[in-house]
Structure formats: C-alpha cells, structure tokens
Design a protein around this motif. Structure first.
Motif, PDB file in Angstrom:
ATOM      1  N   PHE A 143      20.254 -41.982 -28.625  1.00 42.45           N
ATOM      2  CA  PHE A 143      20.821 -40.912 -27.801  1.00 42.45           C
ATOM      3  C   PHE A 143      19.974 -40.733 -26.547  1.00 42.45           C
ATOM      4  O   PHE A 143      18.841 -41.232 -26.454  1.00 42.45           O
ATOM      5  CB  PHE A 143      20.922 -39.591 -28.584  1.00 42.45           C
ATOM      6  N   ARG A 144      20.549 -39.999 -25.585  1.00 43.57           N
ATOM      7  CA  ARG A 144      19.865 -39.648 -24.348  1.00 43.57           C
ATOM      8  C   ARG A 144      19.812 -38.138 -24.242  1.00 43.57           C
ATOM      9  O   ARG A 144      20.733 -37.437 -24.687  1.00 43.57           O
ATOM     10  CB  ARG A 144      20.596 -40.231 -23.136  1.00 43.57           C
ATOM     11  N   LEU A 145      18.753 -37.656 -23.611  1.00 44.59           N
ATOM     12  CA  LEU A 145      18.516 -36.218 -23.512  1.00 44.59           C
ATOM     13  C   LEU A 145      18.574 -35.815 -22.034  1.00 44.59           C
ATOM     14  O   LEU A 145      17.932 -36.458 -21.188  1.00 44.59           O
ATOM     15  CB  LEU A 145      17.154 -35.881 -24.113  1.00 44.59           C
ATOM     16  N   TYR A 146      19.371 -34.749 -21.756  1.00 42.20           N
ATOM     17  CA  TYR A 146      19.549 -34.286 -20.375  1.00 42.20           C
ATOM     18  C   TYR A 146      19.305 -32.779 -20.309  1.00 42.20           C
ATOM     19  O   TYR A 146      19.595 -32.041 -21.265  1.00 42.20           O
ATOM     20  CB  TYR A 146      20.967 -34.585 -19.871  1.00 42.20           C
ATOM     21  N   ASP A 147      18.808 -32.348 -19.155  1.00 41.62           N
ATOM     22  CA  ASP A 147      18.612 -30.916 -18.878  1.00 41.62           C
ATOM     23  C   ASP A 147      19.769 -30.461 -17.994  1.00 41.62           C
ATOM     24  O   ASP A 147      19.789 -30.704 -16.782  1.00 41.62           O
ATOM     25  CB  ASP A 147      17.270 -30.699 -18.177  1.00 41.62           C
ATOM     26  N   LEU A 148      20.754 -29.806 -18.599  1.00 37.81           N
ATOM     27  CA  LEU A 148      21.941 -29.398 -17.854  1.00 37.81           C
ATOM     28  C   LEU A 148      21.628 -28.323 -16.814  1.00 37.81           C
ATOM     29  O   LEU A 148      22.385 -28.145 -15.858  1.00 37.81           O
ATOM     30  CB  LEU A 148      23.021 -28.885 -18.822  1.00 37.81           C
ATOM     31  N   THR A 149      20.513 -27.592 -16.997  1.00 38.81           N
ATOM     32  CA  THR A 149      20.159 -26.521 -16.066  1.00 38.81           C
ATOM     33  C   THR A 149      19.540 -27.063 -14.783  1.00 38.81           C
ATOM     34  O   THR A 149      19.537 -26.391 -13.750  1.00 38.81           O
ATOM     35  CB  THR A 149      19.190 -25.533 -16.741  1.00 38.81           C
ATOM     36  N   GLY A 150      19.023 -28.272 -14.842  1.00 36.95           N
ATOM     37  CA  GLY A 150      18.355 -28.853 -13.678  1.00 36.95           C
ATOM     38  C   GLY A 150      19.334 -29.450 -12.687  1.00 36.95           C
ATOM     39  O   GLY A 150      20.548 -29.556 -12.931  1.00 36.95           O
ATOM     40  N   ARG A 151      18.808 -29.854 -11.536  1.00 31.83           N
ATOM     41  CA  ARG A 151      19.614 -30.525 -10.530  1.00 31.83           C
ATOM     42  C   ARG A 151      20.063 -31.875 -11.070  1.00 31.83           C
ATOM     43  O   ARG A 151      19.399 -32.470 -11.927  1.00 31.83           O
ATOM     44  CB  ARG A 151      18.801 -30.713  -9.246  1.00 31.83           C
ATOM     45  N   CYS A 208      33.597 -41.905 -31.938  1.00 33.76           N
ATOM     46  CA  CYS A 208      33.508 -40.689 -31.131  1.00 33.76           C
ATOM     47  C   CYS A 208      34.511 -40.801 -29.984  1.00 33.76           C
ATOM     48  O   CYS A 208      34.146 -41.187 -28.864  1.00 33.76           O
ATOM     49  CB  CYS A 208      32.086 -40.525 -30.611  1.00 33.76           C
ATOM     50  N   PRO A 209      35.804 -40.504 -30.234  1.00 32.19           N
ATOM     51  CA  PRO A 209      36.815 -40.657 -29.174  1.00 32.19           C
ATOM     52  C   PRO A 209      36.523 -39.786 -27.957  1.00 32.19           C
ATOM     53  O   PRO A 209      36.796 -40.177 -26.829  1.00 32.19           O
ATOM     54  CB  PRO A 209      38.113 -40.239 -29.871  1.00 32.19           C
ATOM     55  N   THR A 210      36.001 -38.592 -28.186  1.00 30.10           N
ATOM     56  CA  THR A 210      35.612 -37.715 -27.086  1.00 30.10           C
ATOM     57  C   THR A 210      34.138 -37.947 -26.775  1.00 30.10           C
ATOM     58  O   THR A 210      33.429 -38.577 -27.555  1.00 30.10           O
ATOM     59  CB  THR A 210      35.839 -36.245 -27.473  1.00 30.10           C
ATOM     60  N   PRO A 211      33.634 -37.473 -25.641  1.00 29.56           N
ATOM     61  CA  PRO A 211      32.211 -37.672 -25.349  1.00 29.56           C
ATOM     62  C   PRO A 211      31.324 -37.175 -26.490  1.00 29.56           C
ATOM     63  O   PRO A 211      31.466 -36.047 -26.967  1.00 29.56           O
ATOM     64  CB  PRO A 211      32.003 -36.848 -24.068  1.00 29.56           C
ATOM     65  N   CYS A 212      30.426 -38.032 -26.939  1.00 27.80           N
ATOM     66  CA  CYS A 212      29.547 -37.705 -28.067  1.00 27.80           C
ATOM     67  C   CYS A 212      28.388 -36.855 -27.554  1.00 27.80           C
ATOM     68  O   CYS A 212      27.296 -37.381 -27.280  1.00 27.80           O
ATOM     69  CB  CYS A 212      29.032 -38.981 -28.723  1.00 27.80           C
ATOM     70  N   ARG A 213      28.626 -35.562 -27.425  1.00 28.06           N
ATOM     71  CA  ARG A 213      27.634 -34.697 -26.795  1.00 28.06           C
ATOM     72  C   ARG A 213      27.447 -33.432 -27.615  1.00 28.06           C
ATOM     73  O   ARG A 213      28.407 -32.835 -28.091  1.00 28.06           O
ATOM     74  CB  ARG A 213      28.098 -34.340 -25.387  1.00 28.06           C
ATOM     75  N   GLN A 214      26.182 -33.068 -27.785  1.00 28.46           N
ATOM     76  CA  GLN A 214      25.811 -31.814 -28.420  1.00 28.46           C
ATOM     77  C   GLN A 214      24.864 -31.082 -27.465  1.00 28.46           C
ATOM     78  O   GLN A 214      24.204 -31.714 -26.629  1.00 28.46           O
ATOM     79  CB  GLN A 214      25.104 -32.060 -29.754  1.00 28.46           C
ATOM     80  N   THR A 215      24.794 -29.766 -27.580  1.00 24.90           N
ATOM     81  CA  THR A 215      23.950 -28.984 -26.666  1.00 24.90           C
ATOM     82  C   THR A 215      22.874 -28.228 -27.434  1.00 24.90           C
ATOM     83  O   THR A 215      23.062 -27.853 -28.603  1.00 24.90           O
ATOM     84  CB  THR A 215      24.797 -27.987 -25.861  1.00 24.90           C
ATOM     85  N   LEU A 216      21.740 -28.046 -26.751  1.00 24.28           N
ATOM     86  CA  LEU A 216      20.628 -27.256 -27.262  1.00 24.28           C
ATOM     87  C   LEU A 216      20.362 -26.131 -26.265  1.00 24.28           C
ATOM     88  O   LEU A 216      20.370 -26.359 -25.045  1.00 24.28           O
ATOM     89  CB  LEU A 216      19.361 -28.115 -27.399  1.00 24.28           C
ATOM     90  N   THR A 217      20.101 -24.934 -26.779  1.00 24.98           N
ATOM     91  CA  THR A 217      19.810 -23.792 -25.909  1.00 24.98           C
ATOM     92  C   THR A 217      18.486 -23.179 -26.336  1.00 24.98           C
ATOM     93  O   THR A 217      18.294 -22.824 -27.509  1.00 24.98           O
ATOM     94  CB  THR A 217      20.918 -22.732 -26.002  1.00 24.98           C
ATOM     95  N   ARG A 219      17.312 -22.312 -20.930  1.00 28.43           N
ATOM     96  CA  ARG A 219      17.786 -23.599 -20.424  1.00 28.43           C
ATOM     97  C   ARG A 219      18.733 -24.210 -21.452  1.00 28.43           C
ATOM     98  O   ARG A 219      18.681 -23.881 -22.650  1.00 28.43           O
ATOM     99  CB  ARG A 219      16.629 -24.563 -20.144  1.00 28.43           C
ATOM    100  N   GLU A 220      19.564 -25.085 -20.946  1.00 21.92           N
ATOM    101  CA  GLU A 220      20.528 -25.760 -21.816  1.00 21.92           C
ATOM    102  C   GLU A 220      20.326 -27.268 -21.685  1.00 21.92           C
ATOM    103  O   GLU A 220      20.393 -27.831 -20.583  1.00 21.92           O
ATOM    104  CB  GLU A 220      21.965 -25.387 -21.431  1.00 21.92           C
ATOM    105  N   TRP A 221      20.069 -27.895 -22.814  1.00 22.96           N
ATOM    106  CA  TRP A 221      19.912 -29.346 -22.860  1.00 22.96           C
ATOM    107  C   TRP A 221      21.160 -29.960 -23.500  1.00 22.96           C
ATOM    108  O   TRP A 221      21.844 -29.327 -24.311  1.00 22.96           O
ATOM    109  CB  TRP A 221      18.694 -29.743 -23.686  1.00 22.96           C
ATOM    110  N   ALA A 222      21.401 -31.204 -23.128  1.00 21.93           N
ATOM    111  CA  ALA A 222      22.521 -31.951 -23.717  1.00 21.93           C
ATOM    112  C   ALA A 222      21.975 -33.213 -24.374  1.00 21.93           C
ATOM    113  O   ALA A 222      21.124 -33.912 -23.807  1.00 21.93           O
ATOM    114  CB  ALA A 222      23.548 -32.320 -22.654  1.00 21.93           C
ATOM    115  N   ILE A 223      22.470 -33.481 -25.593  1.00 18.98           N
ATOM    116  CA  ILE A 223      22.152 -34.738 -26.284  1.00 18.98           C
ATOM    117  C   ILE A 223      23.416 -35.588 -26.248  1.00 18.98           C
ATOM    118  O   ILE A 223      24.454 -35.196 -26.794  1.00 18.98           O
ATOM    119  CB  ILE A 223      21.728 -34.505 -27.743  1.00 18.98           C
TER     120      ILE A 223
END
Length: 597
Positions: free
Chosen positions: A265-273, A307-316, A320-324
């Motif tokens: 998986f990849r980890l993203y910071d949705l709150t960042g630019r 995973c027909p839809t984007p395989c994404r989960q969120t962390l709060t 801040r909100e992160w996306a996996i």
C-alpha cells in the motif's frame, strides 16, 4: 437368406447421424455445464477473495489507527504530567515519565518539550541551556535545508529543550521549531484549537537518511491548566508544546510487524498540498517503507477484481487525514481463478470420460450387433453350404443302396468318390467356421512345434492335385535355409490350404498356381501366386472380412471365409499378410511369419 435381412440388421443399429447426434449432445451439455459451473465458482472465488482482501485492508487500517491513537495518548499523558506538576516539570522528571512509553512504543523517534521564548528572554534561555551540560548552548535553525546555525532574530522562539531519548537526537536540542513554516503552521493550529495537531511531511534535523519522511505532533501547554478548555484558548497564556517525533517508516513497520499480510500500500497525507501528500510506500515482502525516486500520485492504483472501486481507507488523527491506498495487483491475494480453472478442467475431463464410456458402449452395442449379424450369416451360410452337399450325399447314398446290385464297379466307384469329395469340402468348411468361431471367442490357441515346412508344403500340393481342373498346374518351390521351423502345423496348414484352394478355384484353364517358400534369418515367407480373376480394387479393403466375396466371382462356389481364416491364423502367429492383385491379372498373397528354428 432374405433380401430384407440386411435392412433389418441396419435398422437395429444406430445410424451414423444418430450416433454423432448422441455424442454431440453429450459433448455440448458437458461443455455448457462445465462452463456454467466454472463461471459460478469464478464468481464465488471473486466474492470470497474480495471479502478476504477487504478484511485485510480493514485490519491493516485498524492496526495503524490504533497505534497512532496510542502515540497521541502518550502526549496527552505528558500534558497531564504538566497539569499535575503545575507546569513545574524538570528535565529529570520529563525523562523518567516518558521512559516507559519509549520502551513500549519503538515507533516513537523522540518525545520533546519546547517552551515558547520571547526575543527578550533569549539570552537568559541560552544561559539556562548551558546548565543542562549539553554540547548545544544556543538556539539554532536550519540553513539551506541541512546545516544548523544560530537562529536569527525574530519576536519569539520555540526551541527544543527536553528531548528523550538523547542518543540519536542530540542535534535537535535548541532547534527553533518556529523557524520552519511547516512546523510553525502545526503549532499555530494546536495553539488556536487547544488540541493535538500534526505537521505535514518533514525532514528531521536529526535525520541522516534522505529517503525517509517524518512528522511531528504538537500539544500546547498553557499556564492555566484549564486554558485548553476555552474556545479558543488565549495565546497569551501559552507556555510551550510537548511534541512527539515520528518517522513514517517506524510507525508503519512497528504497527504491522505482527501481521503476516502480503498486501502493498501507499500512504498519503490528504491534508497536505498535492505535491506534499506522498508519505511512503509499504513493501509487504520486505516489510519496509520505501520512498521511490518518483512517487506515484494519489489515485493511480489500477482497478482489480479484488477491489472494483479505489482501494482506499482513511486515517484521522491530530487534525489531519491520511489515506491508505492498497495495491491488490502487487502481492496480496492471488487473483488467478484456480478454483474456476480446476472446475472447468474437471468438468471437461468428466465430459471426456462420459464420451469415452458412451463411445465404448456404442462400440460394444455395434460389436454385439455385428456378432449377432455374423452368427446369423454364419448359420445362414452354413445351412446353405451344408444343405446342398448333404442333399447330394443323401441322393448318392440312396442311389448306391438302390442300385448296388445292378451298377457296374465303375458306377459304384464314381458315386463313392463323389461322396468323399463332398465330405472333404464339408470338412474344410466346418474347420474354417470353427477356426473363426474360436478366434472370435478368444479361444484359438496356438501350439507350435518343430515342423518340416518343405515336407508340409509338398504334402499339401500332393493332396490338392485332385482339385485341379484339366490344364491347371500346381507348382511348388522351396528356398528355405533350413526346412525345420517352429510353427503351429494346424494353423499353417489352414493358411496354405485356403490360399492354394482359392488359387485353384479362381484360376483359368489352362493356368498355373505357385507355392513358394523362402526365409531369412528372422522371417519365413509363404507366397501363393496365380494368374486368375484377380480382386477388384474396390473390394480389396474388405476382402478379409468373413463371408465377403468380390463382385467378379460370378457363379464360382465359395463361402467368403478363406482369407478371413488366413488373416486370423497369421495374426495368431504375430505375422503379416499382404495381398497384391489386379482384376484379370491375378493375385499374389504373401504371408510373413517370425522365424524360430
């Protein structure tokens, strides 16, 4: 035999169309059912794997979220320490309090205390910093992204004062957190809300590797312990911040070290630019977080049946909100439809087995019909072939009984010879029928013995002389290297008698019939040649079938059993039979038998 009997026999058999239709329907139904079952199993596999993959992603997300919550609980615990101690926390007290948390949670890089220092208090602060006995004695900031230098003039500073553990984090002491815009933004957010606030991705001042992203979590400490409960809290009573220092790789790897999942998986910071969102890429095989040279943007993971839809989960956490974003195509659960493939193969194998059984059953039915027809033809032929000679024998015997006192010796002898000739023909017919019947029943035994083949050939030539018509000559030549061979004399006699009888029967007058015997080191060759009627080309493929005769034989008597008997006897000797014939040119029959001296 009635002309309708053949048609009745054909009616009892399956026509080729009916046979092929039965096989085709069986094949079609088997294939359709196999495909239908394979599709059903494939659908079930997809749902099962999708559910399994969803459970894995949920467990991974829950584990990461739980560990992040534990880290923030540690900071809240330090806040309680300051509240209980009325904000009078020394470096020793701070170190003792956080020691257990650092041991329990190795994902924490450091826990720190950073007071807010106004510009007028900088000199006094740096003097106090010297009393800590550390090598750092001034407030610092980073220049050109790497080198630490004394901090420039500004209204206030937030220098790191307490840092645990000390080893590996020495350079952080005295670093002005307010000198970095990303850190400053998170501190203002924490100050204004009174809550935990995390930074975007940063590079730590104590970081030696360039392939790691980190983040800080700030919690404000106020002079009034209840100040954090006001909304918003007054910035005038802010004392400073307790903060946690975290490497993204350490946080993720510690959280997942006890899990055996193989999902990347990849980890993203949705709150960042957008250009600051990528935090790291987890490789399940190595169980490490890596920073690729060109990080993939959010939303670039290919779709998958898992995973027909984007395989994404969120962390709060910490405002801040992160996306996996999980990658089902790399590692994880295998997507190849093994069950569906196995079902399809098994179904096709069962269909093929059923076709084989059906084909054998139809062949057995056909064979049964053929045997029935063969028996019917046998009894019809036998009754026909035996009725006439028996009638002749009966008439001849009656005539002999009635006239033996008045007939001359020549008339009586002629009648007796006729009876003997007919009896000999009947004996040969019954012998041929018995040979074929035993072969059909798998009871035609072979009893080889030492035989003088040259003598046997000459004996048969002599016995068949009476059957020659005027002008016919039966010739014999032997070129055997050794006359004595190991054969079944009865079967060899049947072979030669039938071949020579056919040669005599179908040769013109005058005409010659040749019997030639030759041999090599491994083979015996028996050859009978005539220059008679020959066999039509259309009949040569069936000429060895029982009761089959060529269309050119006319009214020449015969049963159609001779070559069938020859073929059967040759096969019992494990030999070969070849027939070369042209109509009106004659026939050459060659029998090759394995030689055993």
């Amino acid at each position: 035999m009635s002309k309708y009997s053949g048609r009745n026999r054909e009616d009892r058999r399956l026509s080729p169309i009916a046979r092929y239709l039965t096989m085709g329907l069986t094949l079609g139904c088997g294939v359709v059912l196999s495909i239908a079952m394979a599709l059903w199993v494939h659908r079930w596999e997809q749902l099962s794997r999708r559910t399994q993959f969803q459970q894995q992603t949920d467990n991974l997300t829950t584990t990461l979220q739980r560990n992040l919550n534990r880290y923030t609980d540690v900071l809240l615990g330090i806040q309680d320490l300051y509240r209980v101690a009325d904000n009078q926390v020394t470096a020793a007290m701070f170190g003792r309090f956080v020691q257990r948390a650092l041991v329990s949670y190795p994902g924490i890089q450091a826990l720190e205390w950073a007071p807010q220092i106004e510009a007028r208090d900088r000199t006094r602060y740096e003097q106090d910093l010297q009393t800590l006995g550390r090598s750092i004695t001034t407030i610092t900031e980073r220049q050109d992204g790497d080198r630490l230098i004394p901090a420039g003039d500004r209204p206030d500073y937030v220098p790191v004062t307490y840092v645990e553990p000390w080893q590996g984090n020495e350079v952080a002491l005295g670093y002005d957190l307010a000198s970095d815009p990303i850190r400053l933004a998170a501190m203002h957010q924490a100050r204004d809300t009174g809550q935990l606030a995390a930074t975007g991705r940063i590079r730590l001042v104590q970081e030696t590797a360039n392939d790691q992203f980190s983040f800080l979590v700030f919690l404000p400490i106020y002079q009034d312990p209840d100040a954090s409960q006001t909304s918003p809290p007054s910035p005038k009573i802010l004392m400073g911040y307790v903060l946690g220092v975290f490497r993204v790789a350490d946080v993720v790897e510690e959280s997942l070290q006890d899990l055996s999942y193989t999902t990347n998986f990849r980890l993203y910071d949705l709150t960042g630019r957008p250009n600051q969102q990528f935090l790291g890429q987890y490789d399940a095989l190595s169980q490490q977080v890596r920073i690729p040279p060109t990080p993939a943007p959010l939303g670039t993971v290919a779709r998958s049946p898992l995973c027909p839809t984007p395989c994404r989960q969120t962390l709060t956490f910490a405002q801040r909100e992160w996306a996996i974003e999980f990658d089902p195509a790399i590692g994880g659960i295998a997507t190849f439809p093994w069950g569906a493939t196995a079902t399809l193969v098994l179904g096709l194998l069962l269909t093929a087995s059923l076709l084989l059984v059906l084909s054998r059953s139809q062949a057995e039915v056909e064979r049964t019909h053929e045997l029935s027809d063969l028996k019917l033809r046998f009894f019809s032929m036998a009754s026909h072939e035996l009725r006439t000679p028996l009638s002749i024998i009966l008439v001849s015997a009656q005539s002999l009984a009635a006239n033996y006192t008045v007939w001359t010796e020549g008339q009586t002898l002629k009648t007796v010879e006729r009876i003997q000739t007919i009896t000999k023909g009947m004996t040969q017919l019954l012998s041929d029928i018995l040979t074929l019947a035993r072969a059909e029943a798998k009871h035609l035994d072979i009893a080889p013995e030492i035989v003088d083949l040259t003598r046997l050939g000459q004996q048969l030539v002599d016995e068949l002389q009476p059957e020659l018509r005027p002008g016919q000559v039966l010739k014999f030549e032997s070129h055997l290297t050794s006359p004595k061979v190991y054969l079944d004399p009865k079967l060899v006699r049947s072979i030669l008698v039938n071949l020579l009888s056919n040669g005599i029967k179908y040769s013109p007058t005058p005409g010659q019939i040749w019997l030639r015997l030759t041999s090599t080191a491994t083979t015996l060759t028996l050859q009978v040649q005539d220059w008679g009627l020959g066999i039509p080309a259309a009949a040569q493929t069936r000429i060895c079938e029982p009761f089959y005769r060529g269309q050119n034989v006319g009214d020449i008597p015969g049963t159609g059993l001779g070559l069938a008997v020859v073929k059967t006897c040759v096969e019992r000797h494990q030999g070969t039979l070849s027939i070369h014939s042209q109509e009106h040119q004659g026939t050459t029959v060659t029998v090759c038998l394995p030689r055993i001296d």
